[in-house]
Scaffold this motif. Structure first.
Motif, mmCIF file in Angstrom:
data_model
loop_
_atom_site.group_PDB
_atom_site.id
_atom_site.type_symbol
_atom_site.label_atom_id
_atom_site.label_comp_id
_atom_site.label_asym_id
_atom_site.label_seq_id
_atom_site.Cartn_x
_atom_site.Cartn_y
_atom_site.Cartn_z
ATOM 1 N N THR A 1 0.832 -1.205 0.000
ATOM 2 C CA THR A 1 0.000 0.000 0.000
ATOM 3 C C THR A 1 0.866 1.256 0.000
ATOM 4 O O THR A 1 0.570 2.235 -0.697
ATOM 5 N N GLY A 2 1.946 1.231 0.775
ATOM 6 C CA GLY A 2 2.888 2.342 0.737
ATOM 7 C C GLY A 2 3.536 2.473 -0.626
ATOM 8 O O GLY A 2 3.729 3.586 -1.133
ATOM 9 N N LEU A 3 3.859 1.328 -1.240
ATOM 10 C CA LEU A 3 4.419 1.321 -2.591
ATOM 11 C C LEU A 3 3.447 1.991 -3.568
ATOM 12 O O LEU A 3 3.847 2.804 -4.404
ATOM 13 N N SER A 4 2.155 1.654 -3.439
ATOM 14 C CA SER A 4 1.143 2.252 -4.317
ATOM 15 C C SER A 4 1.098 3.762 -4.139
ATOM 16 O O SER A 4 1.014 4.515 -5.121
ATOM 17 N N ALA A 5 1.148 4.209 -2.888
ATOM 18 C CA ALA A 5 1.119 5.645 -2.611
ATOM 19 C C ALA A 5 2.371 6.333 -3.153
ATOM 20 O O ALA A 5 2.301 7.455 -3.678
ATOM 21 N N GLY A 6 3.525 5.668 -3.026
ATOM 22 C CA GLY A 6 4.754 6.243 -3.547
ATOM 23 C C GLY A 6 4.731 6.358 -5.060
ATOM 24 O O GLY A 6 5.151 7.376 -5.635
ATOM 25 N N ALA A 7 4.229 5.309 -5.729
ATOM 26 C CA ALA A 7 4.123 5.345 -7.187
ATOM 27 C C ALA A 7 3.138 6.417 -7.633
ATOM 28 O O ALA A 7 3.358 7.124 -8.624
ATOM 29 N N PHE A 8 2.024 6.543 -6.891
ATOM 30 C CA PHE A 8 1.024 7.557 -7.231
ATOM 31 C C PHE A 8 1.602 8.965 -7.090
ATOM 32 O O PHE A 8 1.385 9.830 -7.941
ATOM 33 N N ALA A 9 2.323 9.199 -6.000
ATOM 34 C CA ALA A 9 2.905 10.525 -5.775
ATOM 35 C C ALA A 9 3.887 10.884 -6.881
ATOM 36 O O ALA A 9 3.912 12.023 -7.371
ATOM 37 N N MET A 10 4.685 9.894 -7.297
ATOM 38 C CA MET A 10 5.638 10.146 -8.381
ATOM 39 C C MET A 10 4.900 10.444 -9.681
ATOM 40 O O MET A 10 5.274 11.346 -10.441
ATOM 41 N N THR A 11 3.826 9.703 -9.935
ATOM 42 C CA THR A 11 3.055 9.894 -11.161
ATOM 43 C C THR A 11 2.344 11.247 -11.158
ATOM 44 O O THR A 11 2.359 11.977 -12.163
ATOM 45 N N ALA A 12 1.714 11.591 -10.033
ATOM 46 C CA ALA A 12 1.015 12.876 -9.943
ATOM 47 C C ALA A 12 1.981 14.041 -10.134
ATOM 48 O O ALA A 12 1.658 15.045 -10.792
ATOM 49 N N GLY A 13 3.180 13.902 -9.576
ATOM 50 C CA GLY A 13 4.183 14.941 -9.754
ATOM 51 C C GLY A 13 4.578 15.102 -11.212
ATOM 52 O O GLY A 13 4.741 16.233 -11.702
ATOM 53 N N TYR A 14 4.687 13.979 -11.913
ATOM 54 C CA TYR A 14 5.060 14.031 -13.332
ATOM 55 C C TYR A 14 3.944 14.676 -14.157
ATOM 56 O O TYR A 14 4.205 15.457 -15.082
ATOM 57 N N LEU A 15 2.678 14.357 -13.835
ATOM 58 C CA LEU A 15 1.542 14.935 -14.564
ATOM 59 C C LEU A 15 1.525 16.459 -14.442
ATOM 60 O O LEU A 15 1.044 17.160 -15.333
ATOM 61 N N LYS A 16 2.035 16.966 -13.331
ATOM 62 C CA LYS A 16 2.045 18.415 -13.115
ATOM 63 C C LYS A 16 3.242 19.105 -13.783
ATOM 64 O O LYS A 16 3.274 20.336 -13.886
ATOM 65 N N GLU A 17 4.214 18.306 -14.240
ATOM 66 C CA GLU A 17 5.429 18.871 -14.816
ATOM 67 C C GLU A 17 5.496 18.707 -16.330
ATOM 68 O O GLU A 17 5.935 19.616 -17.048
ATOM 69 N N ARG A 18 5.063 17.554 -16.814
ATOM 70 C CA ARG A 18 5.202 17.229 -18.240
ATOM 71 C C ARG A 18 4.209 18.026 -19.080
ATOM 72 O O ARG A 18 3.020 18.097 -18.757
#
Length: 358
Positions: free
Chosen positions: A227-244
């Motif tokens: 579950t922590g892994l899922s949250a970490g992957a989500f945070a990384m993905t959300a950050g990328y969506l805001k930058e790309r």
């Protein structure tokens, strides 16, 4: 407070780059990181104060495991501080003080085939004088090359029997398995390894019963890590969506990607509630926690699978490259999905508990 302290420490001391460094250096985990975890009391989270632990309970252990999952922190926490500590404590066996102090780390040697099936153990524990002679092979042993002690399940004349033995005992050979998550896994062969009555955990012939509390604790903590892994992957993905940017706009402004991100966030939140529930049940009625634990592990497996697939897809081509960290989340999710029972195994437990299956 525990979560905040763990997150602050792990963000600084064990970012995903630490896993990459371990892999590139060919080491199972960073010993200095584990030493720091021991100093903070994490190794004794499930050990009583008389043995040097903090006895904070399963909900606390799950919180630590979840935060480790966010940064993919590699350590012997699950196999040692959760599974071994719980097993030995419930069985009244020695060794807890050594775990709490960091003097001993454990590996769980129970798998023999492609799937998790403790009841199908065929490794022999042949009576030999006042003790036993252990012969057979265990595979998919987490922390298998680095652990100083092994919890081993074998078949004696009286039935499945659990042993706690020194990993360097004569007749034991360890072969490193190169799995995709770059963690410490091994195949361990036992060739007439001598085990005495003092090495038995619990009662002879009652190894599954002795192991059950530790397995439930480990499955819940592994679900928390996923579950922590899922949250970490989500945070990384959300950050990328805001930058790309694409077509002159941040891709996070595209409604289709917003819907997918919102769906993933919702799934993580629902799964997080099963982790909280599993910790609560384990702390209150540990012998009645099968349903809560298997529900948590099944949901966490599916959620992590969704999180890493969405993460790789939303990152586009770079999500598939080794230079970018998202791939580490996918690889760890795949291996953790199989350890201690895959989705099918735990879904069957849930179905039986609900009366939906024979």
């Amino acid at each position: 407070m525990l979560r905040d302290a763990a997150r602050g420490f792990l963000d600084d001391a064990a970012p995903v780059s630490n896993l990459r460094a371990n892999r590139d250096a060919g080491r199972p985990y960073d010993p200095a990181l584990w030493d720091e975890m021991v100093k903070m009391g994490w190794a004794g989270v499930l050990i009583g104060e008389d043995d040097g632990g903090s006895d904070m309970g399963f909900a606390a252990a799950n919180t630590l495991a979840e935060e480790m999952g966010r940064t993919l922190a590699a350590s012997p926490f699950l196999s040692t501080a959760v599974i071994a500590a719980t097993t030995l404590r419930r069985a009244g066996a020695p060794g807890l003080a050594e775990i709490a102090s960091g003097a001993a780390t454990y590996a769980l040697a129970i798998d023999e085939g492609p799937k998790f099936a403790p009841a199908a153990t065929r490794m022999a524990a042949r009576a030999d004088g006042n003790g036993f002679s252990l012969s057979g092979t265990k595979t998919f042993v987490g922390e298998g090359t680095s652990a100083t002690r092994l919890l081993v399940l074998a078949q004696s004349e009286a039935g499945p029997t659990l042993f706690s033995i020194d990993a360097e005992r004569a007749g034991i050979s360890r072969e490193k398995l190169d799995l995709v998550d770059s963690r410490d896994h091994a195949r361990i062969t036992f060739d007439d390894v001598v085990a005495t009555g003092e090495d038995v955990v619990g009662e002879v012939g009652q190894g599954l019963a002795a192991l059950a509390p530790g397995l439930r604790a480990g499955q819940a903590a592994l679900a928390a890590e996923l579950t922590g892994l899922s949250a970490g992957a989500f945070a990384m993905t959300a950050g990328y969506l805001k930058e790309r940017k694409q077509f002159g706009r941040h891709i996070g402004s595209f409604q289709a990607l917003q819907h997918r991100a919102a769906h993933l966030w919702s799934e993580i939140e629902v799964t997080a509630s099963t982790i909280v529930n599993a910790g609560r049940v384990l702390d209150a009625t540990p012998d009645e926690a099968d349903l809560a634990v298997s529900l948590a592990k099944a949901r966490a497996t599916e959620t992590a699978n969704l999180a890493v697939r969405e993460g790789v897809q939303m990152h586009g081509g770079i999500g598939m490259t080794d230079d970018f960290d998202m791939g580490f989340y996918m690889k760890r999710a795949r291996v953790a999905a199989e350890w201690l029972g895959d989705y099918g195994y735990h879904a069957a437990v849930v179905a039986r508990a609900r009366g939906d299956a024979a």
